[in-house]
Scaffold this active site. Structure first.
Site, PDB file in Angstrom:
ATOM      1  CD  GLU A 133       2.868  52.515  38.390  1.00  0.00           C
ATOM      2  OE1 GLU A 133       1.805  51.880  38.159  1.00  0.00           O
ATOM      3  OE2 GLU A 133       3.892  52.395  37.688  1.00  0.00           O
ATOM      4  CG  HIS A 206       5.832  55.003  30.544  1.00  0.00           C
ATOM      5  ND1 HIS A 206       5.656  54.424  31.785  1.00  0.00           N
ATOM      6  CD2 HIS A 206       5.562  56.315  30.709  1.00  0.00           C
ATOM      7  CE1 HIS A 206       5.305  55.370  32.652  1.00  0.00           C
ATOM      8  NE2 HIS A 206       5.232  56.523  32.031  1.00  0.00           N
ATOM      9  NE  ARG A 208       6.126  46.503  35.687  1.00  0.00           N
ATOM     10  CZ  ARG A 208       7.249  47.206  35.789  1.00  0.00           C
ATOM     11  NH1 ARG A 208       7.216  48.530  35.714  1.00  0.00           N
ATOM     12  NH2 ARG A 208       8.411  46.612  35.937  1.00  0.00           N
TER      13      ARG A 208
HETATM   14  C1  UD1 Z   1       8.686  52.998  36.327  1.00  0.00           C
HETATM   15  C2  UD1 Z   1       7.660  53.116  37.445  1.00  0.00           C
HETATM   16  C3  UD1 Z   1       6.442  53.898  36.960  1.00  0.00           C
HETATM   17  C4  UD1 Z   1       6.833  55.212  36.328  1.00  0.00           C
HETATM   18  C5  UD1 Z   1       7.897  54.990  35.259  1.00  0.00           C
HETATM   19  C6  UD1 Z   1       8.377  56.315  34.745  1.00  0.00           C
HETATM   20  C7  UD1 Z   1       7.467  51.225  38.997  1.00  0.00           C
HETATM   21  C8  UD1 Z   1       6.877  49.903  39.240  1.00  0.00           C
HETATM   22  N1  UD1 Z   1       7.197  51.796  37.815  1.00  0.00           N
HETATM   23  O1  UD1 Z   1       8.086  52.215  35.313  1.00  0.00           O
HETATM   24  O2  UD1 Z   1       5.595  54.133  38.045  1.00  0.00           O
HETATM   25  O3  UD1 Z   1       5.691  55.771  35.739  1.00  0.00           O
HETATM   26  O4  UD1 Z   1       9.007  54.287  35.849  1.00  0.00           O
HETATM   27  O5  UD1 Z   1       9.054  56.199  33.542  1.00  0.00           O
HETATM   28  O6  UD1 Z   1       8.154  51.744  39.830  1.00  0.00           O
HETATM   29  N2  UD1 Z   1      15.059  50.981  31.397  1.00  0.00           N
HETATM   30  C9  UD1 Z   1      16.286  51.221  30.813  1.00  0.00           C
HETATM   31  N3  UD1 Z   1      16.870  52.452  31.008  1.00  0.00           N
HETATM   32  C10 UD1 Z   1      16.288  53.437  31.733  1.00  0.00           C
HETATM   33  C11 UD1 Z   1      15.038  53.186  32.309  1.00  0.00           C
HETATM   34  C12 UD1 Z   1      14.436  51.954  32.133  1.00  0.00           C
HETATM   35  O7  UD1 Z   1      16.848  50.364  30.156  1.00  0.00           O
HETATM   36  O8  UD1 Z   1      16.871  54.517  31.866  1.00  0.00           O
HETATM   37  C13 UD1 Z   1      14.441  49.646  31.260  1.00  0.00           C
HETATM   38  C14 UD1 Z   1      14.707  48.801  32.525  1.00  0.00           C
HETATM   39  O9  UD1 Z   1      15.807  47.992  32.393  1.00  0.00           O
HETATM   40  C15 UD1 Z   1      13.435  48.017  32.715  1.00  0.00           C
HETATM   41  C16 UD1 Z   1      12.403  48.696  31.841  1.00  0.00           C
HETATM   42  O10 UD1 Z   1      13.039  49.769  31.186  1.00  0.00           O
HETATM   43  O11 UD1 Z   1      13.580  46.662  32.410  1.00  0.00           O
HETATM   44  C17 UD1 Z   1      11.258  49.215  32.689  1.00  0.00           C
HETATM   45  O12 UD1 Z   1      11.721  49.998  33.780  1.00  0.00           O
HETATM   46  P1  UD1 Z   1      10.997  49.913  35.224  1.00  0.00           P
HETATM   47  O13 UD1 Z   1      11.586  50.927  36.143  1.00  0.00           O
HETATM   48  O14 UD1 Z   1      10.964  48.496  35.706  1.00  0.00           O
HETATM   49  O15 UD1 Z   1       9.501  50.283  34.888  1.00  0.00           O
HETATM   50  P2  UD1 Z   1       8.904  51.557  34.156  1.00  0.00           P
HETATM   51  O16 UD1 Z   1       7.907  51.059  33.173  1.00  0.00           O
HETATM   52  O17 UD1 Z   1       9.995  52.422  33.699  1.00  0.00           O
HETATM   53  N1  UDP Z   2       9.914  63.570  30.189  1.00  0.00           N
HETATM   54  C1  UDP Z   2      11.212  63.891  29.759  1.00  0.00           C
HETATM   55  N2  UDP Z   2      11.641  63.403  28.562  1.00  0.00           N
HETATM   56  C2  UDP Z   2      10.871  62.604  27.775  1.00  0.00           C
HETATM   57  C3  UDP Z   2       9.567  62.262  28.231  1.00  0.00           C
HETATM   58  C4  UDP Z   2       9.134  62.759  29.449  1.00  0.00           C
HETATM   59  O1  UDP Z   2      11.928  64.615  30.427  1.00  0.00           O
HETATM   60  O2  UDP Z   2      11.318  62.221  26.692  1.00  0.00           O
HETATM   61  C5  UDP Z   2       9.453  64.083  31.501  1.00  0.00           C
HETATM   62  C6  UDP Z   2       8.086  64.738  31.525  1.00  0.00           C
HETATM   63  O3  UDP Z   2       8.178  66.123  31.318  1.00  0.00           O
HETATM   64  C7  UDP Z   2       7.588  64.428  32.930  1.00  0.00           C
HETATM   65  C8  UDP Z   2       8.239  63.111  33.253  1.00  0.00           C
HETATM   66  O4  UDP Z   2       9.320  62.948  32.341  1.00  0.00           O
HETATM   67  O5  UDP Z   2       8.057  65.379  33.867  1.00  0.00           O
HETATM   68  C9  UDP Z   2       7.257  61.980  33.108  1.00  0.00           C
HETATM   69  O6  UDP Z   2       7.945  60.784  33.211  1.00  0.00           O
HETATM   70  P1  UDP Z   2       7.307  59.409  32.809  1.00  0.00           P
HETATM   71  O7  UDP Z   2       6.275  59.608  31.755  1.00  0.00           O
HETATM   72  O8  UDP Z   2       8.450  58.507  32.516  1.00  0.00           O
HETATM   73  O9  UDP Z   2       6.676  58.903  34.172  1.00  0.00           O
HETATM   74  P2  UDP Z   2       5.259  59.105  34.899  1.00  0.00           P
HETATM   75  O10 UDP Z   2       5.018  60.557  35.082  1.00  0.00           O
HETATM   76  O11 UDP Z   2       4.239  58.424  34.056  1.00  0.00           O
HETATM   77  O12 UDP Z   2       5.419  58.386  36.197  1.00  0.00           O
END
Ligand code: UD1
Ligand code: UDP
Length: 378
Positions: A133, A206, A208
């Site tokens: 990020e 969550h 990475r």
């Molecule tokens: C992504 C963003 C991160 C953000 C996070 C919020 C990037 C590189 N990362 O990370 O900045 O903080 O989202 O949550 O852009 N998956 C599902 N269903 C869903 C969502 C995800 O199955 O609804 C699975 C996907 O298939 C994937 C894994 O979760 O393989 C990770 O999702 P990905 O968007 O690649 O990375 P995040 O860790 O979610």
């Molecule tokens: N959030 C949600 N449901 C959940 C967990 C988080 O709606 O079960 C909301 C939370 O209030 C915040 C956003 O999701 O607004 C944060 O998302 P996430 O932690 O996935 O991503 P990040 O902010 O780290 O990019």
């Protein structure tokens, strides 16, 4: 004719933070939104679209199981090109630091369309934290024409990188706009009933860079905490990432640790409001917690959101087992400290960010004559 603003997002946090802006754009006299979702997330994105009643004009549907960063980048780039060509928007608006953000900004630049960056200027200057990020956000800055910095500090980061001050607007964070519509004292949901009368710790994890050993240490610390405090329940709405779920189900088996599905945003915000402490590696939750008067232990070594650390409501505990256990114990036992740090003014926004962003765009196009005043909480 109204200026056409293409709003692009793909993950849960971007959706939550862009939703108030989309809904405000729909009301604008001068601007109109075209909503494009990449669906980098699927279920977690759809939950938010439903909660804020947003129907996208285009859905790129890029998510697949175990997707890689290259996969997301290339699919977004390829799939959005024809849409930008066809719609020929006046501006593409992206949010924050995800791979959707960077790829959509790059695609807009390739089509020579202006880019507006919401939540611009947050920095750690550590290339690998948060990963990827930090660089997504930096590269998006280079591609952008307008920068909506949530705080003065974010603006200063941009100025130090020689971004022109004319192109920067300090707006506050739109997540506070969202929070103002979701948290109400009259909120009632079955989700909360089960835990009435318990001291709740809300956990989300969550990132990475935390997958593997760091997350294992976080989970081991959780077990120690529930074993030490009999009146504490830890609730963990698990991210959909299968890698996170696998670790959680292996290391978080305890009767007072509840692993649940991702909560609808309305439920999550109200649940956070009822919890005692939040432990998280999330970005957005660090910004929301001060408005809910909740202390947050941040499961990261660095944060691009230092304002909350300075005000005391956030504490960086990283992923060290002892640090997490000791800091949580301290908050659970020291009422005076708890009160001091949980009652601070939110440094990240005041609920008016979307309006400021819209006025800034109007000002950029000469549709209004007065530059909007910068957000400041001081
Ligand atoms: C992504 C963003 C991160 C953000 C996070 C919020 C990037 C590189 N990362 O990370 O900045 O903080 O989202 O949550 O852009 N998956 C599902 N269903 C869903 C969502 C995800 O199955 O609804 C699975 C996907 O298939 C994937 C894994 O979760 O393989 C990770 O999702 P990905 O968007 O690649 O990375 P995040 O860790 O979610
Ligand atoms: N959030 C949600 N449901 C959940 C967990 C988080 O709606 O079960 C909301 C939370 O209030 C915040 C956003 O999701 O607004 C944060 O998302 P996430 O932690 O996935 O991503 P990040 O902010 O780290 O990019």
């Amino acid at each position: 004719m109204k200026k056409r603003i293409m709003v692009v997002f793909g993950t849960r946090p971007e959706a939550i933070k862009m939703a108030p802006l989309v809904n405000e754009l729909k009301k604008s006299k001068h601007l109109e939104p075209i909503v494009v979702v990449t669906a980098q997330h699927r279920e977690m994105l759809d939950q938010v679209l439903k909660a804020f009643n947003i129907t996208p004009d285009y859905d790129l549907d890029v998510m697949r199981a175990n997707q890689t960063l290259s996969h997301i980048t290339s699919r977004v780039l390829e799939r959005i090109e024809s849409i930008i060509k066809e719609e020929a928007p006046d501006m593409v608006l992206v949010h924050g630091d995800t791979t959707t953000t960077f790829a959509a900004a790059l695609a807009a630049f390739y089509q020579e369309v202006s880019v507006g960056h919401v939540e611009a200027g947050l920095r750690t200057y550590d290339k690998y934290a948060p990963y990827p990020e930090e660089l997504n956000r930096q590269m998006t800055t280079r591609l952008s024409d307008l920068h909506f910095a949530p705080t003065i500090r974010a603006k200063n980061n941009l100025l130090n990188e020689n971004v022109s001050s004319n192109s920067i607007f300090v707006t506050g964070n739109t997540v506070i706009d969202a929070l103002n519509t979701t948290v109400t004292s009259s909120y009632k949901s079955g989700v909360l009933d089960e835990y009435e009368g318990k001291r709740i710790i809300l956990l989300t994890a969550h990132r990475r860079e935390n997958l593997g050993e760091p997350m294992k240490r976080i989970f081991q610390a959780m077990k120690t905490i529930v074993n030490t405090h009999r009146d504490v329940v830890i609730i963990y709405p698990m991210h959909k990432n299968p890698k996170v779920r696998e670790l959680a189900s292996k290391y978080l088996n305890h009767e007072r640790i509840q692993l649940i599905e991702p909560l609808e945003v309305l439920d999550f915000h109200n649940f956070a409001a009822k919890s005692e402490i939040i432990l998280t590696d999330s970005g957005g939750i660090q910004e929301e917690a001060p408005s809910l008067n909740k202390p947050v232990l941040v499961l990261r070594d660095v944060t691009e959101r230092p304002e909350g650390v300075e005000s005391g409501v956030l504490k960086l505990v990283g992923t060290d087992y002892n640090e997490i256990v000791n800091s949580t114990n301290e908050l659970l036992r020291n009422e005076k400290l708890y009160k001091e740090i949980s009652n601070v003014e939110n440094p990240y926004g005041d609920g008016q960010a979307s309006i400021r962003i819209i006025e800034s765009i109007c000002y950029f196009y000469g549709l209004i004559s007065e530059r909007p005043k910068d957000f400041s909480n001081s």
